[in-house]
Each structure stands twice: as structure tokens, then as C-alpha cells.
Enzyme design. Structure first.
Site, PDB file in Angstrom:
ATOM      1  N   CYS A   1      96.706  70.148  64.716  1.00 58.08           N
ATOM      2  CA  CYS A   1      96.778  69.406  65.978  1.00 58.08           C
ATOM      3  C   CYS A   1      96.930  70.313  67.208  1.00 58.08           C
ATOM      4  O   CYS A   1      95.984  70.980  67.606  1.00 58.08           O
ATOM      5  CB  CYS A   1      97.908  68.376  65.887  1.00 58.08           C
ATOM      6  SG  CYS A   1      97.813  67.062  67.133  1.00 58.08           S
TER       7      CYS A   1
ATOM      8  N   GLU B   1      97.153  65.002  59.948  1.00 54.61           N
ATOM      9  CA  GLU B   1      98.439  65.689  60.056  1.00 54.61           C
ATOM     10  C   GLU B   1      99.543  64.874  59.378  1.00 54.61           C
ATOM     11  O   GLU B   1      99.570  63.647  59.473  1.00 54.61           O
ATOM     12  CB  GLU B   1      98.767  65.885  61.547  1.00 54.61           C
ATOM     13  CG  GLU B   1     100.068  66.614  61.833  1.00 54.61           C
ATOM     14  CD  GLU B   1     100.332  66.780  63.324  1.00 54.61           C
ATOM     15  OE1 GLU B   1     101.290  67.483  63.673  1.00 54.61           O
ATOM     16  OE2 GLU B   1      99.571  66.210  64.152  1.00 54.61           O
TER      17      GLU B   1
ATOM     18  N   LYS C   1     102.904  74.600  60.966  1.00 53.94           N
ATOM     19  CA  LYS C   1     102.490  74.468  62.366  1.00 53.94           C
ATOM     20  C   LYS C   1     103.266  75.431  63.264  1.00 53.94           C
ATOM     21  O   LYS C   1     104.498  75.435  63.283  1.00 53.94           O
ATOM     22  CB  LYS C   1     102.708  73.024  62.816  1.00 53.94           C
ATOM     23  CG  LYS C   1     102.115  72.662  64.167  1.00 53.94           C
ATOM     24  CD  LYS C   1     102.302  71.165  64.421  1.00 53.94           C
ATOM     25  CE  LYS C   1     101.617  70.708  65.697  1.00 53.94           C
ATOM     26  NZ  LYS C   1     101.806  69.231  65.904  1.00 53.94           N
TER      27      LYS C   1
END
Length: 271
Positions: free
Chosen positions: A144, A44, A112
Site C-alpha cells: 500500500c 493488504e 511494511k
């Protein structure tokens, strides 16, 4: 479509709030990847680490900014695709973004959608779950915390995803959470799932490593330890059909039952 896919998991330590040291390591990993590698997956926000709210405006860049352009050139030179994260500046807003980049250009962009506590106040949340065709496969990206919500991977699977690629920045004590959930996301959607986590420490956090590749049957193909490491896994794409031979979760779902149960529950509560 090829029968196999060679993916290198590049589990790296990163420098937060700076681009140059991270970019140097990324370019070296691309140049040094084994012959025959089809794809390299990085953690990430690979290029900038985790910037603070005070740093993000200085380090974030557009999708065609200098660091991303350097990665694109390296990808062309090596003839390999990458999945890489960065802090993106787009229309005056900042996003925690991951892209699938091939020698011919950007294949897929994902911002995200589920912000972890340390993302809040630094990044805005994305608003789209999307897939794209690459090498005869339909590919989806998550980042994530996203994988802690089963609806995210399921939405990609509904779009026909065969391969889920996750850039990760998961820290102690939550390593076991993502190790369990990446397996669940692969198994419940009958797809390949590759998650690459960060190693080392930064910002008072110790990152858990544990990058993994899981096949559509929920079997682990590769799992890394806590330290920096690079390892290559071969995906046998015939396992997609094999996993769906006797049952197919997407086709056998009975979504209406969940709605009916909710309605009955509401009626009972009101009675």
C-alpha cells in the site's frame, strides 16, 4: 523460466479484526482458481482486515500460526503460489506483513516499512526491502503506502527485481493516486507490477478497488473496478527484455548529479 506467468488478482472485501470469515474466503479463492494459475495476489492484511490497537494482540499470529498454516495447506493442495497479507506477531511486536507462499513453503516475507496513519500505534514498521527468486524471476513485495515512495520500488529493482507484487488497502479519495503510481513504479523500473486492492468498506472507510497489472513499458494489462472481483492476467515475460532494449534506466542513472546539485544548492543558501 517460463515465457508467461498466469496471475489471478483477488480483489476482496474483508472483515476487520476477525480472521475466520476472511480465511474462509481466501481458502475458497485458492480452491476455485482457474487451471493453470501460477499465482494469486490478495489485498493488504487479507486474513485479519485492519485490526485496531485494542484488537491486534488477539488476532495477530506468527508466520506459522493456524490461519497461515491453513493457507499453506491449501496452496500445497492446489499447487499454486499466493501473495497474502496478515497481522503478524513476532517477538512480542506486531507487523503489517505480506508473504509470498509457494507449495514448497514461504519464499519471501515483507513487513511494511512505511506506515499509513491508521497503521501507527497498531503496527511497528519493518526495516528491510528484499527480493527472492521464484519461478526464474526475482520478485519483490510492497504494501500500500510504500508505493508512494519511489525509493522503495527502486531499491527492489536495484536488487534485480523483475516483478513487483503489491498488497493494497487504499481507500477513497486516494484511488487515483495508487493507479498512477503503480504505473510509474513499473515504468520507471522497467518491471512488471501487480497491485491488488481491497473492495467494500470497513472502519468508516470505503476502499477504492482498482487493482491493476502493468507491464514494464507502463502499459495496463488489467484493471478492475471498485467492486469485488477476480480476474487473471497473463504476463509475457519477453517484455522485460523488450522494455530495456533501447534504454535501461538503472544502468543510465547519474546519481552523482543529484548529489552535486544538492551541494550547490546548499552552498548557494549559505552564501
Amino acid at each position: 523460466m517460463k515465457n508467461t506467468l498466469q496471475i489471478m488478482l483477488a480483489q476482496m472485501a474483508l472483515t476487520d479484526g476477525q480472521t475466520a470469515p476472511n480465511l474462509t474466503r481466501v481458502l475458497a479463492a485458492i480452491a476455485d482458481c482457474p487451471s493453470g494459475t501460477d499465482l494469486i495476489v490478495f489485498p493488504e492484511t487479507t486474513l485479519m482486515g485492519f485490526p485496531t490497537a485494542d484488537e491486534v494482540a488477539q488476532v495477530a499470529e506468527s508466520i506459522d500460526g493456524p490461519a497461515m498454516s491453513a493457507v499453506q495447506q491449501a496452496v500445497r493442495d492446489r499447487g499454486v503460489a499466493v501473495v497474502i497479507g496478515f497481522a503478524e506477531c513476532r517477538d512480542g511486536r506486531f507487523f503489517n506483513t505480506t508473504v509470498l507462499m509457494a507449495p514448497e513453503g514461504i519464499v519471501l516475507v515483507y513487513r511494511k516499512t512505511h506506515l499509513w496513519a491508521s497503521d501507527v500505534g497498531v503496527f511497528d514498521a519493518g526495516s528491510e526491502l528484499a527480493t527472492a527468486e521464484w519461478r526464474g524471476l526475482r520478485v519483490g513485495l510492497l504494501i500500500c503506502f510504500d508505493i508512494e515512495f519511489p525509493e522503495t520500488a527502486r531499491a527492489l529493482a536495484v536488487q534485480g527485481a523483475d516483478l513487483l507484487l503489491v498488497t493494497n488497502g487504499n481507500m477513497d479519495p486516494y484511488g487515483p493516486v495508487h493507479q498512477a503510481l503503480i504505473t510509474a513504479r513499473a515504468m520507471e523500473n522497467q518491471i512488471f507490477a501487480v497491485m491488488v486492492n481491497r473492495a467494500g468498506s470497513g472502519g468508516g472507510l470505503t476502499f477504492a478497488g482498482g487493482s491493476a497489472a502493468i507491464n514494464p513499458l507502463g502499459q495496463s494489462l488489467l484493471e478492475l473496478g471498485r467492486d469485488e472481483a477476480r480476474a487473471t492476467v497473463e504476463l509475457d515475460l519477453a517484455q522485460l527484455a523488450q522494455s530495456r532494449r533501447d534504454y535501461h534506466y538503472l544502468q543510465q542513472r547519474r546519481i552523482a548529479l543529484a548529489g552535486e546539485a544538492a551541494a550547490r544548492g546548499t552552498a548557494f543558501a549559505l552564501a
